[in-house]
Design a protein around this motif. Structure first.
Motif, PDB file in Angstrom:
ATOM      1  N   CYS A 298       0.811  -1.224   0.000  1.00 45.75           N
ATOM      2  CA  CYS A 298       0.000   0.000   0.000  1.00 45.75           C
ATOM      3  C   CYS A 298       0.843   1.273   0.000  1.00 45.75           C
ATOM      4  N   ARG A 317      -8.139  -0.185  -5.056  1.00 44.74           N
ATOM      5  CA  ARG A 317      -7.840  -1.612  -5.224  1.00 44.74           C
ATOM      6  C   ARG A 317      -9.078  -2.483  -5.036  1.00 44.74           C
ATOM      7  N   ALA A 318      -9.845  -2.210  -4.000  1.00 44.60           N
ATOM      8  CA  ALA A 318     -11.051  -2.983  -3.707  1.00 44.60           C
ATOM      9  C   ALA A 318     -11.917  -2.136  -2.789  1.00 44.60           C
ATOM     10  N   GLN A 323     -11.909  -4.957   3.009  1.00 40.79           N
ATOM     11  CA  GLN A 323     -10.645  -5.004   2.258  1.00 40.79           C
ATOM     12  C   GLN A 323      -9.754  -3.830   2.648  1.00 40.79           C
ATOM     13  N   GLN A 327      -6.033  -3.989   4.141  1.00 43.77           N
ATOM     14  CA  GLN A 327      -4.904  -3.211   3.639  1.00 43.77           C
ATOM     15  C   GLN A 327      -4.245  -2.419   4.762  1.00 43.77           C
ATOM     16  N   ASP A 358      -6.444  -8.540  -2.239  1.00 44.96           N
ATOM     17  CA  ASP A 358      -7.100  -7.509  -3.049  1.00 44.96           C
ATOM     18  C   ASP A 358      -7.265  -7.940  -4.501  1.00 44.96           C
ATOM     19  N   VAL A 362     -10.774 -11.304  -3.007  1.00 47.05           N
ATOM     20  CA  VAL A 362     -11.699 -10.283  -2.513  1.00 47.05           C
ATOM     21  C   VAL A 362     -13.017 -10.942  -2.114  1.00 47.05           C
TER      22      VAL A 362
END
Length: 479
Positions: A298, A317-318, A323, A327, A358, A362
Motif C-alpha cells: 500500500c 484496489r477494492a 478489504q 490493507q 485484493d 476479494v
C-alpha cells in the motif's frame, strides 16, 4: 509556522485509518490521526452499519415468511418507525464520542480539521477554529480518505437534491415513491430496504441486468427476488435529465427515448470517486482527484522515498470496508518494519506485508433478499487472467439444510477451479442467508486448498454448508 513531528500521520479516521493507526501504535510508533468529519468514517455513519441495520429486518421478515408455521404468525409489514430508530442506534445517532474514545485509548492523537499534503512528509490541517497546524512524518503519511458518491453531469441534477448513498442510509422518513438509478450493490440494497419499508421503488438500470460484476446468475436471481417483493426494474434505460421545480415538489426523470418517470425522491447509485481532490496531491507531484496507485504494501508508487501510503477506497484496489481494513493491517505492519530497519520482502505473495487478497481473494456480500456472496474470481475474470478454469454449479435449494431454512428455497452456488493446480479461484453463492457461508469459501480460495483436501472437510448434516459436497461431487462427475 511551527511543525509537530510524528512517526506516522494518518489522514482519515474511518475504519481504515483507525486500523493503520492501531497497527503503528502497537509497534511503538507515534501517530497523529486527522479527521474532518465524524471519527469512524463513512462505514459507521452512512454506509455499512446503517445500510445493514435497514436490511436486517427485511431478511428476518423474509425468513419468517418462508417457513410454514412462522409464516402464519406474521400479520403485517415492517414497522418503519422502529426500523429507522434501530438504524439510528447503530450510527450512535451520528455522534462519534465512542470512536474518539477508542482512538485515544490506543495512544494516538486525534486532530480535528481538514488535512492536506503540504510537500514531502508534511501535512497541513485547517482546524474548525481557523488555525492551520503543520505535522511532519518521520516515517509515513497514510491517506485513508475513502471515496464519495459520483454523480453524473445531468441537466437539472444540481437543483434536484438527489439522494446519494448517504441520504439513502440516513433518511428519517419513507418516501411514497423512490426512483433508484443504477444496478450495482448500493442500488440493489437500497431498493430492497426502502421497498420493504413501504416505498414504491422503481429501478432505472442503464445496463441489461443487476450486479454485473458478479457471476451472471447472481443478478438474475436477485432481480427475481426484488421483483417478487414489488420492485419495478427497468433495464436498458438511461436518464438524460432531472427536474424538480421546488424543494418540496416531486422529481421528474427524463429517460432517453422512453418518456419520463416521476418519484418523490431519487437515489443516484452511479459509482464512487476518490476523496483526493482537495488533498494537496499536487504538492508531491500527483494529480488531484486521482486514485492513488500503490504496491502490495500500500505504498504509493509514484512518490519518491517511499513515505506516502494509501489504504482503502483512496487507492481503488477494492472498494470494500473489510478489504480496506485488511490493507490497513498490511500497511501498518510494513510501515513499522521499515521504520525499524527490518526487511519487507517484495516477492512474498502471501506474506505479512502484501495485500494479495485484493487481487486474488476479494470477498463481498450483497445484503439483498436473496443475498449474494462471493470470494475470489468469477469465471470471466479467471479466463481473462489466462487461467485454464472450469466453473462447477449446483442448485443450492437441493441441499437438505437449505430446504429446512426456507420452503421452496431458491439459490445457486458456483466454484471456479484452476484446472492446472486443482485449487479454487473463486466461489459464489446466491440465496437466503448465504453471507454466513462465505468465510469457508474465503479460506479455501486464500489458502489455495487443493480440491482433493476439500473432500476431507466434512460438512455437518443437515446444514447449508453441505453445498460444498454437492459442488465437489459435480466437479468429480464432470458436471
Amino acid at each position: 509556522m511551527s511543525e509537530t513531528p510524528y512517526d506516522v500521520v494518518v489522514i482519515g479516521a474511518g475504519p481504515v485509518g483507525e486500523n493503520v493507526a492501531d497497527r503503528a501504535r502497537a509497534a511503538g510508533l507515534s501517530v497523529a490521526v486527522v479527521e474532518s468529519e465524524l471519527v469512524g468514517g463513512e462505514c459507521s455513519y452512512w454506509a455499512c452499519m446503517p445500510s445493514k441495520a435497514l436490511l436486517r429486518p427485511v431478511s428476518a421478515l423474509a425468513a419468517a415468511r418462508a417457513v410454514a408455521g412462522s409464516r402464519e404468525a406474521v400479520t403485517g409489514p415492517l414497522d418503519a418507525e422502529h426500523v429507522l430508530h434501530r438504524r439510528d442506534s447503530f450510527t450512535s445517532h451520528w455522534k462519534d464520542d465512542g470512536q474518539v474514545e477508542w482512538v485515544e485509548s490506543i495512544g494516538a492523537d486525534l486532530v480535528r480539521g481538514r488535512g492536506r499534503l503540504d510537500g514531502p512528509r508534511r501535512v497541513a490541517v485547517d482546524t474548525p477554529g481557523g488555525e492551520t497546524l503543520v505535522f511532519t512524518a518521520r516515517h509515513a503519511v497514510v491517506v485513508a480518505t475513502g471515496s464519495r458518491a459520483k454523480l453524473p453531469g445531468l441537466p437539472g441534477l444540481d437543483r434536484a437534491r438527489p439522494w446519494t448513498s448517504r441520504e439513502a442510509t440516513s433518511a428519517q422518513a419513507v418516501p411514497e415513491r423512490l426512483a433508484v438509478v443504477g444496478g450495482g450493490v448500493v442500488a440493489v440494497e437500497m431498493a430492497c430496504a426502502w421497498q420493504a419499508l413501504g416505498s414504491a421503488v422503481t429501478m432505472l438500470v442503464r445496463g441489461e441486468g443487476l450486479l454485473e460484476r458478479m457471476e451472471p446468475f447472481v443478478g438474475e436471481l436477485v432481480a427475481e427476488g426484488l421483483a417478487d417483493a414489488g420492485v419495478e426494474i427497468r433495464t436498458g434505460v438511461s436518464v438524460t435529465g432531472v427536474r424538480r421545480p421546488a424543494p418540496d415538489s416531486t422529481v421528474t426523470l427524463e429517460l432517453a427515448g422512453v418518456g419520463e418517470s416521476e418519484a418523490d425522491e431519487v437515489l443516484f447509485a452511479t459509482g464512487r470517486a476518490p476523496r483526493t481532490d482537495d488533498l494537496g496531491l499536487e504538492t508531491v507531484g500527483l494529480t488531484p482527484g486521482s486514485w492513488l496507485t500503490t504496491d502490495d504494501s500500500c505504498r504509493v508508487t509514484d512518490v519518491a522515498d517511499g513515505w506516502l501510503y494509501a489504504c482503502g477506497d483512496a487507492n481503488g484496489r477494492a472498494l470494500l470496508t473489510h478489504q480496506g481494513k485488511y490493507q490497513a493491517r498490511i500497511a501498518g505492519a510494513a510501515i513499522a518494519a521499515r521504520a525499524q530497519g527490518r526487511p519487507v520482502p517484495e516477492d512474498d505473495r502471501w506474506g505479512a506485508y502484501a495485500a494479495t487478497a485484493d487481487t486474488a481473494a476479494v470477498t463481498q456480500v450483497v445484503f439483498s433478499e436473496p443475498e449474494a456472496a462471493s470470494a475470489g474470481l468469477t469465471l470471466a475474470e479467471a479466463e481473462h487472467r489466462g487461467y485454464r478454469a472450469r466453473a462447477v454449479d449446483t442448485d443450492l435449494g437441493s441441499v437438505a439444510g437449505a430446504a429446512l431454512v426456507a420452503d421452496g428455497y431458491r439459490g445457486r452456488a458456483r466454484m471456479v477451479v484452476d484446472l492446472d493446480r486443482e485449487v479454487l479461484l473463486g466461489v459464489t453463492f446466491v440465496g437466503h442467508g448465504v453471507g454466513e457461508l462465505l468465510h469457508a469459501a474465503t479460506i479455501a480460495v486464500a489458502g489455495e486448498v487443493p480440491v482433493g483436501r476439500l473432500w476431507h472437510a466434512v460438512p455437518a448434516y443437515p446444514t447449508m454448508s453441505e453445498v460444498w459436497l454437492r459442488l465437489l461431487e459435480a466437479y468429480r462427475d464432470g458436471g
